[in-house]
Design a protein around this motif. Structure first.
Motif, PDB file in Angstrom:
ATOM      1  N   TYR A  74      -0.808  -6.998 -15.306  1.00  0.00           N
ATOM      2  CA  TYR A  74       0.630  -6.868 -15.525  1.00  0.00           C
ATOM      3  C   TYR A  74       1.462  -7.625 -14.486  1.00  0.00           C
ATOM      4  N   LEU A  75       0.826  -8.069 -13.410  1.00  0.00           N
ATOM      5  CA  LEU A  75       1.558  -8.644 -12.284  1.00  0.00           C
ATOM      6  C   LEU A  75       2.041 -10.073 -12.498  1.00  0.00           C
ATOM      7  N   GLY A  76       1.475 -10.774 -13.460  1.00  0.00           N
ATOM      8  CA  GLY A  76       1.912 -12.132 -13.761  1.00  0.00           C
ATOM      9  C   GLY A  76       1.932 -13.006 -12.525  1.00  0.00           C
ATOM     10  N   PRO A  77       3.066 -13.672 -12.263  1.00  0.00           N
ATOM     11  CA  PRO A  77       3.133 -14.586 -11.114  1.00  0.00           C
ATOM     12  C   PRO A  77       3.063 -13.879  -9.758  1.00  0.00           C
ATOM     13  N   HIS A  78       3.212 -12.551  -9.751  1.00  0.00           N
ATOM     14  CA  HIS A  78       3.135 -11.795  -8.499  1.00  0.00           C
ATOM     15  C   HIS A  78       1.688 -11.536  -8.084  1.00  0.00           C
ATOM     16  N   ALA A  79       0.746 -11.690  -9.009  1.00  0.00           N
ATOM     17  CA  ALA A  79      -0.647 -11.339  -8.737  1.00  0.00           C
ATOM     18  C   ALA A  79      -1.251 -12.168  -7.609  1.00  0.00           C
ATOM     19  N   ALA A  80      -1.129 -13.475  -7.675  1.00  0.00           N
ATOM     20  CA  ALA A  80      -1.785 -14.338  -6.682  1.00  0.00           C
ATOM     21  C   ALA A  80      -1.300 -14.061  -5.260  1.00  0.00           C
ATOM     22  N   PRO A  81       0.022 -14.008  -4.992  1.00  0.00           N
ATOM     23  CA  PRO A  81       0.437 -13.730  -3.616  1.00  0.00           C
ATOM     24  C   PRO A  81       0.011 -12.345  -3.123  1.00  0.00           C
ATOM     25  N   LEU A  82       0.024 -11.360  -4.015  1.00  0.00           N
ATOM     26  CA  LEU A  82      -0.393 -10.021  -3.603  1.00  0.00           C
ATOM     27  C   LEU A  82      -1.892  -9.993  -3.310  1.00  0.00           C
ATOM     28  N   LYS A  83      -2.679 -10.678  -4.117  1.00  0.00           N
ATOM     29  CA  LYS A  83      -4.124 -10.753  -3.859  1.00  0.00           C
ATOM     30  C   LYS A  83      -4.397 -11.493  -2.561  1.00  0.00           C
ATOM     31  N   ASP A  84      -3.652 -12.549  -2.296  1.00  0.00           N
ATOM     32  CA  ASP A  84      -3.803 -13.285  -1.031  1.00  0.00           C
ATOM     33  C   ASP A  84      -3.474 -12.388   0.163  1.00  0.00           C
ATOM     34  N   GLY A  85      -2.393 -11.630   0.038  1.00  0.00           N
ATOM     35  CA  GLY A  85      -2.014 -10.707   1.106  1.00  0.00           C
ATOM     36  C   GLY A  85      -3.077  -9.654   1.331  1.00  0.00           C
ATOM     37  N   LEU A  86      -3.627  -9.130   0.237  1.00  0.00           N
ATOM     38  CA  LEU A  86      -4.696  -8.140   0.327  1.00  0.00           C
ATOM     39  C   LEU A  86      -5.903  -8.719   1.061  1.00  0.00           C
ATOM     40  N   GLN A  87      -6.320  -9.920   0.679  1.00  0.00           N
ATOM     41  CA  GLN A  87      -7.475 -10.541   1.345  1.00  0.00           C
ATOM     42  C   GLN A  87      -7.190 -10.795   2.819  1.00  0.00           C
ATOM     43  N   SER A  88      -5.961 -11.130   3.145  1.00  0.00           N
ATOM     44  CA  SER A  88      -5.596 -11.358   4.549  1.00  0.00           C
ATOM     45  C   SER A  88      -5.760 -10.094   5.385  1.00  0.00           C
ATOM     46  N   VAL A  89      -5.288  -8.966   4.875  1.00  0.00           N
ATOM     47  CA  VAL A  89      -5.435  -7.732   5.657  1.00  0.00           C
ATOM     48  C   VAL A  89      -6.881  -7.246   5.657  1.00  0.00           C
ATOM     49  N   GLN A  90      -7.613  -7.519   4.582  1.00  0.00           N
ATOM     50  CA  GLN A  90      -9.033  -7.172   4.588  1.00  0.00           C
ATOM     51  C   GLN A  90      -9.774  -7.973   5.661  1.00  0.00           C
ATOM     52  N   ARG A  91      -9.487  -9.269   5.754  1.00  0.00           N
ATOM     53  CA  ARG A  91     -10.120 -10.109   6.781  1.00  0.00           C
ATOM     54  C   ARG A  91      -9.691  -9.679   8.186  1.00  0.00           C
ATOM     55  N   ALA A  92      -8.406  -9.383   8.344  1.00  0.00           N
ATOM     56  CA  ALA A  92      -7.909  -8.940   9.647  1.00  0.00           C
ATOM     57  C   ALA A  92      -8.579  -7.636  10.061  1.00  0.00           C
ATOM     58  N   PHE A  93      -8.806  -6.762   9.100  1.00  0.00           N
ATOM     59  CA  PHE A  93      -9.499  -5.506   9.392  1.00  0.00           C
ATOM     60  C   PHE A  93     -10.914  -5.796   9.868  1.00  0.00           C
ATOM     61  N   ARG A  94     -11.603  -6.674   9.159  1.00  0.00           N
ATOM     62  CA  ARG A  94     -12.986  -7.024   9.523  1.00  0.00           C
ATOM     63  C   ARG A  94     -13.022  -7.602  10.938  1.00  0.00           C
ATOM     64  N   GLU A  95     -12.085  -8.475  11.259  1.00  0.00           N
ATOM     65  CA  GLU A  95     -12.032  -9.086  12.593  1.00  0.00           C
ATOM     66  C   GLU A  95     -11.698  -8.062  13.675  1.00  0.00           C
ATOM     67  N   ALA A  96     -10.893  -7.059  13.344  1.00  0.00           N
ATOM     68  CA  ALA A  96     -10.474  -6.057  14.322  1.00  0.00           C
ATOM     69  C   ALA A  96     -11.539  -4.994  14.572  1.00  0.00           C
ATOM     70  N   SER A  97     -12.468  -4.847  13.654  1.00  0.00           N
ATOM     71  CA  SER A  97     -13.476  -3.794  13.760  1.00  0.00           C
ATOM     72  C   SER A  97     -14.515  -4.140  14.826  1.00  0.00           C
ATOM     73  N   VAL A  98     -14.769  -3.180  15.696  1.00  0.00           N
ATOM     74  CA  VAL A  98     -15.791  -3.366  16.719  1.00  0.00           C
ATOM     75  C   VAL A  98     -17.161  -3.454  16.055  1.00  0.00           C
ATOM     76  N   VAL A  99     -17.387  -2.587  15.073  1.00  0.00           N
ATOM     77  CA  VAL A  99     -18.627  -2.606  14.295  1.00  0.00           C
ATOM     78  C   VAL A  99     -18.220  -2.881  12.851  1.00  0.00           C
ATOM     79  N   PRO A 100     -18.280  -4.151  12.436  1.00  0.00           N
ATOM     80  CA  PRO A 100     -17.831  -4.492  11.075  1.00  0.00           C
ATOM     81  C   PRO A 100     -18.643  -3.780   9.991  1.00  0.00           C
ATOM     82  N   ASP A 101     -17.953  -3.491   8.899  1.00  0.00           N
ATOM     83  CA  ASP A 101     -18.612  -2.885   7.742  1.00  0.00           C
ATOM     84  C   ASP A 101     -19.552  -3.904   7.120  1.00  0.00           C
TER      85      ASP A 101
END
Length: 116
Positions: A74-101
């Motif tokens: 349903y997100l149409g043109p909003h989907a790609a930027p939101l998915k990019d933002g999601l991946q960015s915070v997922q990567r940032a979380f992985r980098e911030a974790s002392v013991v990565p998942d």
């Protein structure tokens, strides 16, 4: 005779006029922003940020991933930027974790698949 309106009633009525895509997008942006804050990304040095709370960030990222995955059609043109933002915070979380998942076990990855 003056009529006093109930602010809650007004906000409910107003929300009914907002298209669903806008409600979903606003919720996603709020979750994304909150996750970034909890990762300390708003501070010059995220590693020493007083706002960093990886447990809270995990919850927010997982909720964001669920929302985006469930509503992507349903997100149409909003989907790609939101998915990019999601991946960015997922990567940032992985980098911030002392013991990565393990791949696929990070926040939201049960919805998105592994993020490296």
């Amino acid at each position: 005779m003056s009529h006093v309106t109930d602010p809650l009633e007004d906000s409910i009525r107003d929300l009914g006029d907002v298209p669903s895509i806008e409600v979903i997008s606003r919720a996603a942006v709020m979750l994304l922003s909150a996750a970034a804050e909890r990762l300390g990304l708003a501070d010059p040095d995220p590693d020493s940020s007083p706002r960093r709370d990886l447990d809270e960030a995990r919850r927010l990222i997982t909720a964001l991933a669920g929302l985006i995955t469930a509503s992507s059609e349903y997100l149409g043109p909003h989907a790609a930027p939101l998915k990019d933002g999601l991946q960015s915070v997922q990567r940032a979380f992985r980098e911030a974790s002392v013991v990565p998942d393990e791949p696929g076990q990070g926040p939201g990855e049960k919805f998105t698949g592994p993020v490296y």
